[in-house]
Enzyme design. Structure first.
Site, PDB file in Angstrom:
ATOM      1  N   THR A  39      47.692 -11.804  13.831  1.00 34.28           N
ATOM      2  CA  THR A  39      48.832 -12.661  13.479  1.00 34.28           C
ATOM      3  C   THR A  39      48.659 -14.070  14.056  1.00 34.28           C
ATOM      4  OG1 THR A  39      50.175 -10.668  13.683  1.00 34.28           O
ATOM      5  CG2 THR A  39      51.356 -12.751  13.475  1.00 34.28           C
ATOM      6  N   ILE A  40      48.191 -14.132  15.303  1.00 32.59           N
ATOM      7  CA  ILE A  40      48.044 -15.445  15.957  1.00 32.59           C
ATOM      8  C   ILE A  40      47.014 -16.284  15.188  1.00 32.59           C
ATOM      9  CG2 ILE A  40      47.235 -16.583  18.078  1.00 32.59           C
ATOM     10  CD1 ILE A  40      48.429 -14.136  19.616  1.00 32.59           C
ATOM     11  N   LYS A  67      52.295  -9.504   9.231  1.00 31.66           N
ATOM     12  CA  LYS A  67      53.636  -9.035   9.646  1.00 31.66           C
ATOM     13  C   LYS A  67      54.720  -9.619   8.729  1.00 31.66           C
ATOM     14  CE  LYS A  67      52.610  -8.058  14.547  1.00 31.66           C
ATOM     15  NZ  LYS A  67      51.198  -8.466  14.695  1.00 31.66           N
ATOM     16  N   ASP A  70      59.383 -11.020   4.297  1.00 32.02           N
ATOM     17  CA  ASP A  70      60.021 -11.348   3.010  1.00 32.02           C
ATOM     18  C   ASP A  70      58.915 -11.854   2.085  1.00 32.02           C
ATOM     19  OD1 ASP A  70      61.979 -11.768   1.118  1.00 32.02           O
ATOM     20  OD2 ASP A  70      62.757 -13.603   2.020  1.00 32.02           O
ATOM     21  N   ALA A  71      59.260 -12.109   0.831  1.00 27.32           N
ATOM     22  CA  ALA A  71      58.283 -12.621  -0.145  1.00 27.32           C
ATOM     23  C   ALA A  71      57.043 -11.726  -0.190  1.00 27.32           C
ATOM     24  CB  ALA A  71      57.898 -14.066   0.205  1.00 27.32           C
ATOM     25  N   LEU A  75      53.035 -13.099  -0.556  1.00 27.62           N
ATOM     26  CA  LEU A  75      52.158 -13.042   0.613  1.00 27.62           C
ATOM     27  C   LEU A  75      51.049 -12.012   0.413  1.00 27.62           C
ATOM     28  CD1 LEU A  75      54.862 -13.585   3.366  1.00 27.62           C
ATOM     29  CD2 LEU A  75      53.101 -15.178   2.616  1.00 27.62           C
ATOM     30  N   GLU A 115      54.304  -2.235  10.284  1.00 31.01           N
ATOM     31  CA  GLU A 115      54.243  -2.586  11.714  1.00 31.01           C
ATOM     32  C   GLU A 115      55.520  -2.134  12.390  1.00 31.01           C
ATOM     33  OE1 GLU A 115      52.641  -4.334  14.135  1.00 31.01           O
ATOM     34  OE2 GLU A 115      50.906  -5.145  13.079  1.00 31.01           O
ATOM     35  N   HIS A 139      53.377   0.074  17.718  1.00 31.24           N
ATOM     36  CA  HIS A 139      53.025  -1.149  18.420  1.00 31.24           C
ATOM     37  C   HIS A 139      53.822  -1.346  19.709  1.00 31.24           C
ATOM     38  CE1 HIS A 139      51.220  -5.220  17.221  1.00 31.24           C
ATOM     39  NE2 HIS A 139      51.391  -5.214  18.530  1.00 31.24           N
ATOM     40  N   ARG A 142      52.921  -7.487  22.945  1.00 31.48           N
ATOM     41  CA  ARG A 142      52.276  -8.026  24.140  1.00 31.48           C
ATOM     42  C   ARG A 142      53.299  -8.616  25.111  1.00 31.48           C
ATOM     43  NH1 ARG A 142      47.939 -12.709  23.365  1.00 31.48           N
ATOM     44  NH2 ARG A 142      47.015 -11.339  21.807  1.00 31.48           N
TER      45      ARG A 142
END
Ligand code: 5RP
Length: 220
Positions: A39-40, A67, A70-71, A75, A115, A139, A142
């Protein structure tokens, strides 16, 4: 040893620079089963991260850890169009988002991974299964880990319940080889590991430690 299948090892690339992520992928891809644009990295480099990782690793299972909330279809088009095999959708997303992302994933012969962070219920899980979704990621965030959150019996029970519903389960969040024995009763499809591999002085040796621990616990 357990009766479950042997979990795979997934490398999560959570770099803030794409060149550093590509270097790590080049160094470590042979020692892992799955590679993830974290993700980062996706925030930092966008869908280009997925595209370049796919170019570098044409045959590898590649995850776009977007992650998505929406949409879903837009995506998913971006992720799968750039070469992702799987894309993540956050558990808080509406069912409609899961449905639209899943429809695009199927068109690309890809898969959606749910997730699981924070609040979700077994009723949600049954609804996700009802849509035909097959993968979930359990998950420990972090930030929660940094505040001292460890794995609890409640987590292990939830993992078992998800497996019983038919989900292939990945487990992630600050995982180290030393932590693996506590999951020995769980049917884990993959352990997703970022910092323990990418921040290690010798990531190849650390990957070997993971495989050794996995084979010791789940090997036939
Ligand atoms: C963070 C993530 C990470 O990619 C995943 O948890 C693996 O990272 P680490 O092993 O460094 O915790 O999805 O949201």
């Amino acid at each position: 040893m357990s009766n479950h299948s042997v979990p795979q090892l997934q490398l999560a690339l959570d770099h803030t620079r794409l060149d550093a992520a590509l270097d790590a992928a080049e160094r470590l891809h042979e020692y892992v089963d799955i590679v993830e644009a974290g993700t980062i990295l996706c925030f930092s480099a966008g869908v280009e991260a997925v595209r370049q990782l796919r170019q570098l690793l044409p045959e590898k299972t590649l995850v776009a850890d977007f992650k998505v909330a929406d949409a879903g279809s837009t995506l998913a088009e971006l992720a799968f169009g750039a070469g992702a095999s799987w894309m993540t959708v956050i558990c808080a997303a509406p069912l409609a988002t899961f449905a639209s992302a899943h429809e695009v994933a199927q068109r690309y012969q890809g898969e959606i991974q749910i997730e699981l962070f924070g609040n979700w219920s077994m009723e949600d899980a049954r609804n996700w299964r009802g849509l035909g979704l097959k993968q979930a990621i359990y998950h420990r965030g972090r930030d929660a880990q940094a505040q001292g959150q460890s794995w609890s019996q409640q987590d292990l029970d939830a993992m078992k319940a998800l497996s019983d519903l038919g989900f292939g389960l990945s487990v992630t969040g600050g995982i180290t080889p030393q932590e693996l024995p506590q999951f020995k009763e769980i049917d884990v499809r993959a352990f997703i590991v970022g910092r323990a591999l990418t921040d290690s002085a010798n990531g190849v040796a650390t990957a070997a430690e993971f495989h050794q621990a996995i084979n010791h616990i789940w090997g036939k």
